[in-house]
Design an enzyme around this catalytic site. Structure first.
Site, mmCIF file in Angstrom:
data_model
loop_
_atom_site.group_PDB
_atom_site.id
_atom_site.type_symbol
_atom_site.label_atom_id
_atom_site.label_comp_id
_atom_site.label_asym_id
_atom_site.label_seq_id
_atom_site.Cartn_x
_atom_site.Cartn_y
_atom_site.Cartn_z
ATOM 1 N N MET A 213 0.853 -0.983 0.001
ATOM 2 C CA MET A 213 0.058 -0.140 0.194
ATOM 3 C C MET A 213 0.767 1.327 -0.107
ATOM 4 S SD MET A 213 -3.376 -0.500 0.293
ATOM 5 C CE MET A 213 -4.563 -2.099 0.490
ATOM 6 N N MET B 75 -9.881 5.355 1.985
ATOM 7 C CA MET B 75 -8.940 4.780 0.973
ATOM 8 C C MET B 75 -9.555 4.111 -0.052
ATOM 9 S SD MET B 75 -6.187 2.935 3.843
ATOM 10 C CE MET B 75 -7.746 2.689 4.805
ATOM 11 N N ASP C 187 -4.856 1.032 -3.334
ATOM 12 C CA ASP C 187 -3.817 0.618 -2.558
ATOM 13 C C ASP C 187 -3.224 2.177 -2.004
ATOM 14 O OD1 ASP C 187 -3.800 -2.056 -3.017
ATOM 15 O OD2 ASP C 187 -3.310 -1.292 -5.032
ATOM 16 N N THR C 188 -3.611 2.408 -0.601
ATOM 17 C CA THR C 188 -3.401 3.543 -0.028
ATOM 18 C C THR C 188 -3.416 3.251 1.604
ATOM 19 O OG1 THR C 188 -4.221 4.788 -1.703
ATOM 20 C CG2 THR C 188 -3.945 5.945 0.288
ATOM 21 N N ILE C 189 -2.727 3.960 2.356
ATOM 22 C CA ILE C 189 -2.922 3.924 3.751
ATOM 23 C C ILE C 189 -3.529 5.304 4.173
ATOM 24 C CG2 ILE C 189 -1.388 2.171 4.253
ATOM 25 C CD1 ILE C 189 -0.744 5.459 5.926
#
Length: 524
Positions: A58, A428, A347-349
């Protein structure tokens, strides 16, 4: 109040400090930093950097970030742009000459200079209280000792592992295979990079051996990145943009982030009686999908590098939303606007922290697609983002790839203010994020949902593949949407993942964490 005989979780309540994020170890580290006397910024950075070890598919130190926060002295809401730029020698014309119509997702052309570390160093120095050595110590420890791979992380790892190439396969696979749930993942090379940053600040990353290692990996693949590009990287202080929905003010990060898209979407939805619809019925999902198509089309036309975004006020203007709302047919789905062409990722936090002095931080940090570009540096194993894929190759487009410019970004932190109540939150999920912000705000304002219920609730999203409708919706609703002309699909991966903390007027902190991720809200 939720039905305690049904699966679910309650909001977390406390009075001192709180963190909500997508991995429990990061939440614990953030709270530990608060208990040791650090402020919300210290805790958010500590947790975010650790998430690069806990969720390497991520995010990581080869990525970018955006931050909203309340100034610890004045209480004013501020924004920091920690996104990197294209190398000076980057050129859309050069890619067009190669016959390309889009930036390759997994080549050096997509790698912009990572901006997050410069932003973290700047915020630590100007806003934090503990110093980089204390903030980075937990991530260094876990990178060396390793972390057990969580269930959702293992799921994503298996989905995205094909992106990994070259040395990245050695660094991010175990004996050539995807880690299993509970297996230990270690990143000793990143631990060494973090130690250098702790000692030297930003220079430990943007000059010397680390920058040389990254540049060498990229130029070996044909990249045009230089050490001068790395040394010149600087974050930018800026001002949030805002809009109102049902009496509450939504604050978003300005371009090159896509936050204005969420404001436009809510402005469009304000022309419909959302509160009179079934919260998980076909009518609401339909009108939300149509509003998203229109708002995202505007995003793709206008949002770019801050110096090249010329029509932001047009996007935010009430009359623009009114005109777009008039294009929505409640009896028929429109075709997706042709401009809605962003390569979608999930895909990220996101991490949010509030401290005992009620400083609030809303921070989002990403390498774009799963495992980013799939390219890692040889010596230190720094996995590099592919944010350059957010550029357009269309000649003359505001978001055209140009050396030294920032691409349009999908990641957006947010805050919602309702009178004396402030709520830092984020959703997200790549392109879904503005839609996710609008959905959470509408869940709260139109339907009066509890905070956890607002995050738990089923989601839908008009994507390039059709109208994604989570399994939480009934088959009857899916059929109604299909009858309206939507191409309905049930996504294999949950749509997004959200975190939120509500600072209540009575002094209590109330937090929620999305069950679509492995994380939690934790306070003390």
């Amino acid at each position: 109040m939720r039905d305690f005989q049904s699966p679910g979780r309650s909001e977390v309540l406390t009075t001192n400090g709180m963190c909500a994020t997508s991995h429990p170890l990061a939440a614990l580290v953030a709270v530990d930093i608060l208990r040791r006397g650090g402020n919300a910024m210290d805790a958010a950075i500590a947790g975010a950097v650790l998430l690069g070890i806990c969720e390497p598919q991520m995010t990581g130190i080869g990525g970018d970030c955006f931050v909203l926060y309340t100034d610890p002295d004045s209480g004013a809401l501020k924004a920091l742009n920690g996104s990197g730029r294209a190398p000076k020698a980057a050129s859309a014309a050069a890619l067009r000459d190669r016959g390309l119509s889009a930036v390759p997702l997994h080549g050096p052309e997509a790698v912009t200079i990572p901006g997050a570390i410069d932003a973290f160093c700047h915020l630590s120095e100007t806003v934090g209280t503990l110093g980089l050595d204390a903030i980075l110590a937990p991530a260094i420890q876990y990178a060396e000792a390793g972390v057990p791979v969580a269930a959702r992380v293992a799921f994503d790892w298996a989905t995205d592992q094909g992106t990994l190439q070259g040395v990245a396969r050695d660094r991010y696979l175990i004996d050539g295979r995807v880690p299993r749930v509970g297996e230990i993942f270690r990143a000793p090379g990143q631990a060494e990079v973090l130690r250098r940053i702790a000692r030297q600040g930003r220079d430990g990353f943007y000059t010397g051996e680390v920058a040389e290692d990254i540049c060498a990996a990229l130029t070996a693949l044909g990249g045009v990145h230089t050490l001068e590009d790395f040394a010149a990287t600087r974050c930018t202080e800026t001002t949030p943009v805002s809009g109102q929905y049902k009496g509450a003010d939504l604050f978003e990060h300005p371009p090159n982030g896509q936050g204005a898209t969420a404001i436009l979407m809510l402005n469009i939805l304000s022309h419909f009686d959302i509160a009179g619809m079934e919260p998980f019925g076909a009518a609401r999902a339909h009108v939300e999908a149509e509003a998203a198509k229109l708002a995202y089309d505007a995003r793709n036309r206008f949002i770019a590098d801050p110096d090249r975004t010329a029509r932001l006020q047009h996007m935010l203007a009430p009359e623009t939303a009114a005109q777009l709302a008039g294009r929505i047919d409640m009896a028929r789905a429109m075709a997706s606007p042709a401009a809605l062409s962003e390569a979608v990722h999930k895909d990220t936090i996101y991490i949010t922290v509030v401290d005992r002095d009620r400083m609030a931080v809303s921070l989002i940090y990403s390498i774009f697609h799963g495992f980013g570009s799939g390219i890692a540096s040889d010596r230190f194993g720094v996995l590099l983002q592919n944010r350059g894929a957010g550029f357009s190759l269309e000649a003359g487009h505001p978001n055209e790839m140009t050396g030294g410019n920032r691409p349009m970004h999908t990641i957006i932190p947010a805050m919602l203010r309702d009178g004396d109540t402030l709520m830092p939150f984020g959703v997200m999920g790549g392109a879904y994020q503005p839609n996710g912000h609008a959905r959470v705000v509408s869940n709260l304002r139109d339907f009066g949902m509890d905070l956890q219920a607002a995050l738990d609730a089923p989601r839908s999203f008009a994507d390039t593949t059709g109208l994604e409708v989570e399994r939480g919706y009934s088959d009857a609703v899916r059929q109604e949407l299909a009858d309206l002309g939507h191409s309905v699909v049930v996504p294999e991966t949950p749509i997004g993942g959200a975190q939120a903390i509500r600072i209540r007027p009575d002094g209590v902190l109330e937090a929620a964490s999305d069950p679509r991720k492995d994380g939690c809200a934790l306070g003390y």
